[in-house]
Scaffold this motif. Structure first.
Motif, PDB file in Angstrom:
ATOM      1  N   ALA A 139       0.892  -1.073  -0.142  1.00  0.00           N
ATOM      2  CA  ALA A 139       0.055   0.042  -0.121  1.00  0.00           C
ATOM      3  C   ALA A 139       0.964   1.305  -0.110  1.00  0.00           C
ATOM      4  O   ALA A 139       0.375   2.426   0.492  1.00  0.00           O
ATOM      5  CB  ALA A 139      -0.922   0.052   1.294  1.00  0.00           C
ATOM      6  N   GLU A 140       2.004   1.246  -0.618  1.00  0.00           N
ATOM      7  CA  GLU A 140       3.062   2.311  -0.436  1.00  0.00           C
ATOM      8  C   GLU A 140       2.519   3.443  -1.272  1.00  0.00           C
ATOM      9  O   GLU A 140       2.942   4.548  -1.053  1.00  0.00           O
ATOM     10  CB  GLU A 140       4.411   1.927  -0.896  1.00  0.00           C
ATOM     11  CG  GLU A 140       4.985   0.928   0.048  1.00  0.00           C
ATOM     12  CD  GLU A 140       6.216   0.391  -0.458  1.00  0.00           C
ATOM     13  OE1 GLU A 140       6.808   0.881  -1.628  1.00  0.00           O
ATOM     14  OE2 GLU A 140       7.123  -0.357   0.238  1.00  0.00           O
ATOM     15  N   THR A 141       1.623   3.175  -2.298  1.00  0.00           N
ATOM     16  CA  THR A 141       1.099   4.425  -3.074  1.00  0.00           C
ATOM     17  C   THR A 141      -0.305   4.978  -2.562  1.00  0.00           C
ATOM     18  O   THR A 141      -1.030   5.553  -3.476  1.00  0.00           O
ATOM     19  CB  THR A 141       1.183   3.916  -4.471  1.00  0.00           C
ATOM     20  OG1 THR A 141       0.176   2.852  -4.786  1.00  0.00           O
ATOM     21  CG2 THR A 141       2.389   3.512  -5.014  1.00  0.00           C
ATOM     22  N   ALA A 142      -0.483   4.637  -1.535  1.00  0.00           N
ATOM     23  CA  ALA A 142      -1.943   5.080  -1.183  1.00  0.00           C
ATOM     24  C   ALA A 142      -1.995   6.543  -1.017  1.00  0.00           C
ATOM     25  O   ALA A 142      -1.248   7.190  -1.095  1.00  0.00           O
ATOM     26  CB  ALA A 142      -2.002   4.300   0.297  1.00  0.00           C
ATOM     27  N   PHE A 143      -3.342   6.881  -1.407  1.00  0.00           N
ATOM     28  CA  PHE A 143      -3.590   8.306  -1.156  1.00  0.00           C
ATOM     29  C   PHE A 143      -5.036   8.412  -0.632  1.00  0.00           C
ATOM     30  O   PHE A 143      -5.624   7.409  -0.611  1.00  0.00           O
ATOM     31  CB  PHE A 143      -3.487   9.032  -2.675  1.00  0.00           C
ATOM     32  CG  PHE A 143      -4.487   8.543  -3.675  1.00  0.00           C
ATOM     33  CD1 PHE A 143      -5.935   9.210  -3.877  1.00  0.00           C
ATOM     34  CD2 PHE A 143      -4.187   7.546  -4.264  1.00  0.00           C
ATOM     35  CE1 PHE A 143      -6.839   8.720  -4.572  1.00  0.00           C
ATOM     36  CE2 PHE A 143      -5.422   6.862  -5.232  1.00  0.00           C
ATOM     37  CZ  PHE A 143      -6.613   7.465  -5.526  1.00  0.00           C
ATOM     38  N   GLN A 144      -5.315   9.676  -0.223  1.00  0.00           N
ATOM     39  CA  GLN A 144      -6.438   9.863   0.736  1.00  0.00           C
ATOM     40  C   GLN A 144      -7.538  10.966   0.075  1.00  0.00           C
ATOM     41  O   GLN A 144      -6.978  11.992  -0.455  1.00  0.00           O
ATOM     42  CB  GLN A 144      -6.230  10.485   2.228  1.00  0.00           C
ATOM     43  CG  GLN A 144      -7.415  10.447   3.261  1.00  0.00           C
ATOM     44  CD  GLN A 144      -6.876  10.647   4.630  1.00  0.00           C
ATOM     45  OE1 GLN A 144      -5.549  11.007   4.693  1.00  0.00           O
ATOM     46  NE2 GLN A 144      -7.823  10.404   5.537  1.00  0.00           N
ATOM     47  N   MET A 145      -8.719  10.632  -0.050  1.00  0.00           N
ATOM     48  CA  MET A 145      -9.751  11.536  -0.249  1.00  0.00           C
ATOM     49  C   MET A 145     -10.912  11.276   0.818  1.00  0.00           C
ATOM     50  O   MET A 145     -11.208  10.474   1.367  1.00  0.00           O
ATOM     51  CB  MET A 145     -10.474  11.301  -1.642  1.00  0.00           C
ATOM     52  CG  MET A 145      -9.376  11.409  -2.779  1.00  0.00           C
ATOM     53  SD  MET A 145     -10.114  11.244  -4.423  1.00  0.00           S
ATOM     54  CE  MET A 145     -10.801   9.550  -4.531  1.00  0.00           C
ATOM     55  N   GLN A 146     -11.396  12.648   1.095  1.00  0.00           N
ATOM     56  CA  GLN A 146     -12.457  12.850   1.977  1.00  0.00           C
ATOM     57  C   GLN A 146     -13.692  12.308   1.286  1.00  0.00           C
ATOM     58  O   GLN A 146     -13.999  12.925   0.453  1.00  0.00           O
ATOM     59  CB  GLN A 146     -12.685  14.022   2.746  1.00  0.00           C
ATOM     60  CG  GLN A 146     -11.340  14.428   3.591  1.00  0.00           C
ATOM     61  CD  GLN A 146     -11.221  13.478   4.955  1.00  0.00           C
ATOM     62  OE1 GLN A 146     -12.195  13.164   5.319  1.00  0.00           O
ATOM     63  NE2 GLN A 146      -9.908  13.174   5.102  1.00  0.00           N
ATOM     64  N   ARG A 147     -14.711  11.581   2.040  1.00  0.00           N
ATOM     65  CA  ARG A 147     -15.948  11.361   1.237  1.00  0.00           C
ATOM     66  C   ARG A 147     -16.906  12.497   1.435  1.00  0.00           C
ATOM     67  O   ARG A 147     -16.744  13.224   2.556  1.00  0.00           O
ATOM     68  CB  ARG A 147     -16.498  10.148   2.057  1.00  0.00           C
ATOM     69  CG  ARG A 147     -17.972   9.543   1.477  1.00  0.00           C
ATOM     70  CD  ARG A 147     -18.322   8.306   2.216  1.00  0.00           C
ATOM     71  NE  ARG A 147     -19.649   7.863   1.723  1.00  0.00           N
ATOM     72  CZ  ARG A 147     -20.376   6.662   2.164  1.00  0.00           C
ATOM     73  NH1 ARG A 147     -19.648   6.151   3.133  1.00  0.00           N
ATOM     74  NH2 ARG A 147     -21.372   6.514   1.531  1.00  0.00           N
ATOM     75  N   PRO A 148     -17.730  12.755   0.364  1.00  0.00           N
ATOM     76  CA  PRO A 148     -18.391  14.061   0.432  1.00  0.00           C
ATOM     77  C   PRO A 148     -19.852  13.792   1.284  1.00  0.00           C
ATOM     78  O   PRO A 148     -20.103  12.629   1.149  1.00  0.00           O
ATOM     79  CB  PRO A 148     -18.853  14.499  -0.999  1.00  0.00           C
ATOM     80  CG  PRO A 148     -18.661  12.900  -1.457  1.00  0.00           C
ATOM     81  CD  PRO A 148     -17.459  12.299  -1.018  1.00  0.00           C
ATOM     82  N   ARG A 149     -20.018  14.758   2.005  1.00  0.00           N
ATOM     83  CA  ARG A 149     -21.276  14.545   2.527  1.00  0.00           C
ATOM     84  C   ARG A 149     -22.608  15.057   1.680  1.00  0.00           C
ATOM     85  O   ARG A 149     -22.465  15.825   0.748  1.00  0.00           O
ATOM     86  CB  ARG A 149     -21.510  15.357   3.829  1.00  0.00           C
ATOM     87  CG  ARG A 149     -20.387  15.138   4.793  1.00  0.00           C
ATOM     88  CD  ARG A 149     -20.597  16.105   6.109  1.00  0.00           C
ATOM     89  NE  ARG A 149     -20.568  17.589   5.706  1.00  0.00           N
ATOM     90  CZ  ARG A 149     -21.018  18.378   6.503  1.00  0.00           C
ATOM     91  NH1 ARG A 149     -21.659  18.186   7.905  1.00  0.00           N
ATOM     92  NH2 ARG A 149     -21.281  19.841   6.341  1.00  0.00           N
ATOM     93  N   ALA A 150     -23.595  14.393   1.916  1.00  0.00           N
ATOM     94  CA  ALA A 150     -24.945  14.681   0.910  1.00  0.00           C
ATOM     95  C   ALA A 150     -25.156  16.244   1.199  1.00  0.00           C
ATOM     96  O   ALA A 150     -25.529  16.730   0.131  1.00  0.00           O
ATOM     97  CB  ALA A 150     -26.046  13.670   1.424  1.00  0.00           C
ATOM     98  N   TYR A 151     -25.470  16.753   2.169  1.00  0.00           N
ATOM     99  CA  TYR A 151     -25.480  17.931   2.546  1.00  0.00           C
ATOM    100  C   TYR A 151     -24.605  18.997   1.464  1.00  0.00           C
ATOM    101  O   TYR A 151     -25.079  19.970   0.720  1.00  0.00           O
ATOM    102  CB  TYR A 151     -25.544  18.534   3.844  1.00  0.00           C
ATOM    103  CG  TYR A 151     -25.756  19.919   4.034  1.00  0.00           C
ATOM    104  CD1 TYR A 151     -27.132  20.535   4.097  1.00  0.00           C
ATOM    105  CD2 TYR A 151     -24.777  20.977   4.323  1.00  0.00           C
ATOM    106  CE1 TYR A 151     -27.360  21.821   4.256  1.00  0.00           C
ATOM    107  CE2 TYR A 151     -24.997  22.142   4.547  1.00  0.00           C
ATOM    108  CZ  TYR A 151     -26.352  22.732   4.455  1.00  0.00           C
ATOM    109  OH  TYR A 151     -26.769  24.105   4.779  1.00  0.00           O
ATOM    110  N   ASP A 152     -23.396  18.769   1.906  1.00  0.00           N
ATOM    111  CA  ASP A 152     -22.355  19.534   0.896  1.00  0.00           C
ATOM    112  C   ASP A 152     -22.603  19.377  -0.553  1.00  0.00           C
ATOM    113  O   ASP A 152     -22.306  20.339  -1.322  1.00  0.00           O
ATOM    114  CB  ASP A 152     -20.994  18.998   1.433  1.00  0.00           C
ATOM    115  CG  ASP A 152     -20.310  19.251   2.860  1.00  0.00           C
ATOM    116  OD1 ASP A 152     -21.336  20.181   3.575  1.00  0.00           O
ATOM    117  OD2 ASP A 152     -19.581  18.737   3.173  1.00  0.00           O
TER     118      ASP A 152
END
Length: 213
Positions: A191-204
């Protein structure tokens, strides 16, 4: 290109599936036969399937002669198995346990692997694995000697050093240093190339849609 899976040969379907569904976690499954003989083997048609109950699914294909693998037979006969996850340091040992050996061969001994007694099932855990799930067979699905074993996790073991906050069940996943199965013959990854994204909220998401209007 389009591929008609209803007309393709099984080996050709396998090539397309394993070359595209990547990475796949590896279930290093330990079982015992009815006579007590130990067995260990890795399978990459595997993943978690739910939380209530906590389910794991392991796809176990047939041997080269079309017969059921020892792991599948042991699971059906005893209703118990342990899924151990594979750290990078254990890659060679894991690979050794994939050998096409007769039922009387103890792959754990062959790979010189230490084991630890499980708490709720008979098969032992692989000591070097930082994560092990003790499972009881929940639902078996058999297709031409190919077994899809859906197991209920009844006990989990996670290395102390990989726990960030046991009270909150936070795990330092990167510290587990697990490997996964990739495409091609004998290709693995981490998993050395892992990246992160925040899951969007329905309201946003709704607010952004309104702003565009």
């Amino acid at each position: 290109m389009d591929f008609d899976f209803e007309t393709l040969a099984a080996d050709d379907r396998y090539k397309l599936l394993t070359s595209t569904i990547v990475p796949r976690p590896i279930a290093w499954v330990t079982t015992r036969a009815k006579n007590g003989a130990r067995n260990a083997a890795p399978f990459s048609f595997f993943n978690a399937m739910g939380k209530d109950p906590a389910l794991l699914a392991v796809g176990i294909m047939t041997d080269g002669d079309g017969s059921m693998k020892d792991t599948a037979r042991n699971i059906l006969d005893t209703g118990e198995f342990v899924v151990n996850l594979v750290p990078r340091v254990a890659a060679e040992a894991m690979n050794l346990t994939s050998v096409d050996a007769p039922p009387n061969v103890d792959e754990l001994a062959l790979a010189e692997l230490e084991t630890v007694p499980s708490l709720k099932v008979n098969p032992e855990r692989v000591a070097i694995s930082p994560v092990s799930f003790e499972c009881r067979l929940h639902t078996p699905l058999i297709f031409s000697n190919q077994l899809l074993a859906i197991g209920e996790v009844v006990q989990a073991h996670i290395a102390d050093e990989a726990m960030l906050d046991p009270a909150k069940f936070y795990v330092d996943t990167a510290k587990l240093n697990l490997i996964s199965r990739l495409h091609g013959r004998g290709l693995y990854g981490t998993a050395e190339t892992a990246f992160q994204m925040q899951r969007p909220r329905a309201y946003d998401a709704l607010e952004k849609e309104k702003a565009r209007d």
